[in-house]
Scaffold this active site. Structure first.
Site, PDB file in Angstrom:
ATOM      1  N   SER A  52       0.847  -1.192   0.000  1.00  0.00           N
ATOM      2  CA  SER A  52       0.000   0.000   0.000  1.00  0.00           C
ATOM      3  C   SER A  52       0.886   1.248   0.000  1.00  0.00           C
ATOM      4  O   SER A  52       1.734   1.405  -0.860  1.00  0.00           O
ATOM      5  CB  SER A  52      -0.950  -0.037   1.201  1.00  0.00           C
ATOM      6  N   ASP A 188      -5.861  -3.301  -2.660  1.00  0.00           N
ATOM      7  CA  ASP A 188      -4.778  -3.079  -1.702  1.00  0.00           C
ATOM      8  C   ASP A 188      -4.199  -4.380  -1.157  1.00  0.00           C
ATOM      9  O   ASP A 188      -4.930  -5.259  -0.690  1.00  0.00           O
ATOM     10  CB  ASP A 188      -5.341  -2.236  -0.551  1.00  0.00           C
TER      11      ASP A 188
END
Length: 344
Positions: A52, A188
């Site tokens: 991320s 993500d």
């Protein structure tokens, strides 16, 4: 036969705007241990892992972007990526997130990342890379990698770093799903590997530790791993009240147990298991600072107002300074020798 050395890994957790904390720590380390030698963070680690926001940092570091420039990206552009407008706008974004679509668009994030990563592909990295994401099309985890010869791995060589960055940071309900043709649709990597350390360790064990490189020589026989946590909010107090919570009742706290639980297990494994597998290995995790109640209220993965940015910068600076003064003996060994593996 070449000298055998430890395989060095830098790992950076996910956490949205809290990536500023990690970037500031890296800026301090780079200024203290690298710049004086005319080097960057990239020059000291064979592999860089990031999930991320940590993936964004890892990609930028791998093309030798100074850590100070990465920190400025968060400080100067964070409020544009995570706008903190009027009360009405906050209500509207909250409604969108719960009932309609993602809380934020990724147009600003894309433009800002493009300014750093340009048209570079994964094959342009100066380090081996492990960047976790999750492939919704195949319903399976994905780790974006530098196309290394040891595993005859070529899949990601032509994939743009920009696309990898947008895929690893496409947090559900926050940013749109990111599609990379022909690979699929991605979200993500924090949904399964918010702390990506084990992704890198697995890759190292499979292809590098006591394994011949594509040159035919064995260069690595143990691990040296530096892991950087995000800022973790104390969540226990947040789960008071009803035992039967709706989606609205969970709000943005729904993801915290996933992130924190996985990160905790990874740290526990690295602390206890890896030394038994490789007795001469080194593992150190720069942990989250302890937050006061007020600090906890001022920090979240998408809180990018002036007060929050200043607090994250302060926390990162305090920890960064601590590691090149009182804890220097812990961190300096990671910077005593340059990396061994060359990608370019």
């Amino acid at each position: 036969m070449s000298e055998i050395k430890p395989f060095k890994i830098l790992s950076i957790d996910g956490g949205g705007i809290k990536g500023l904390y990690s970037a500031i720590i890296l800026q301090h380390l780079e200024e203290e241990f690298c710049i004086k030698q005319g080097k960057t963070i990239s020059d000291y680690f064979d592999m860089i892992c990031g999930t991320s926001t940590g993936g964004l940092i890892a990609l930028a570091l791998s093309i030798k972007t100074p850590a100070s420039q990465i920190a400025n990206f968060y400080k100067k552009r964070g409020s544009s990526i995570f706008p903190d407008n009027s009360f009405i706008h906050k209500i509207w974004r909250g409604f969108k997130q719960k009932a309609w679509r993602g809380k934020y668009e990724n147009k600003v994030l894309r433009n800002e990342l493009e300014a750093i990563l340009g048209d570079k592909t994964m094959s342009d990295a100066h380090n081996l890379l492990c960047i976790p994401s999750f492939n919704l099309t195949k319903s399976s985890p994905t780790v974006w990698k530098f196309p290394h010869k040891e595993g005859k791995y070529t899949r990601d060589g032509k994939v743009k770093m920009l696309d990898v960055a947008l895929s690893t940071s496409a947090a559900p309900t926050y940013f749109p799903i990111h599609e990379i043709h022909p690979h699929g649709r991605f979200i993500d990597g924090g949904v399964w590997a918010n702390n990506p350390t084990l992704c890198g360790v697995q890759e190292a064990i499979e292809f590098y530790i006591n394994q011949p490189l594509h040159t035919g020589e064995i260069h690595f026989n143990t691990l040296k791993v530096l892991s950087i946590s995000s800022v973790n909010k104390p969540s226990a107090e947040s789960f008071r009240g009803s035992l039967n919570k709706s989606f609205l009742g969970w709000k943005d706290k729904l993801f915290n147990p996933f992130f924190e639980g996985q990160s905790f297990f990874t740290d526990r494994f690295m602390t206890n298991a890896i030394p038994k597998i490789y007795p001469n290995s080194t593992y150190h995790r720069i942990t989250s600072p302890n937050l006061s109640n007020q600090q906890s209220n001022d920090i979240d993965l998408d809180k990018a107002n002036e007060k929050s940015i200043k607090l994250l910068e302060t926390l990162g600076s305090q920890v960064g300074y601590d590691y090149h003064s009182a804890k220097r003996n812990i961190i300096e060994p990671f910077f005593q020798h340059l990396k061994t593996y060359k990608t370019i």
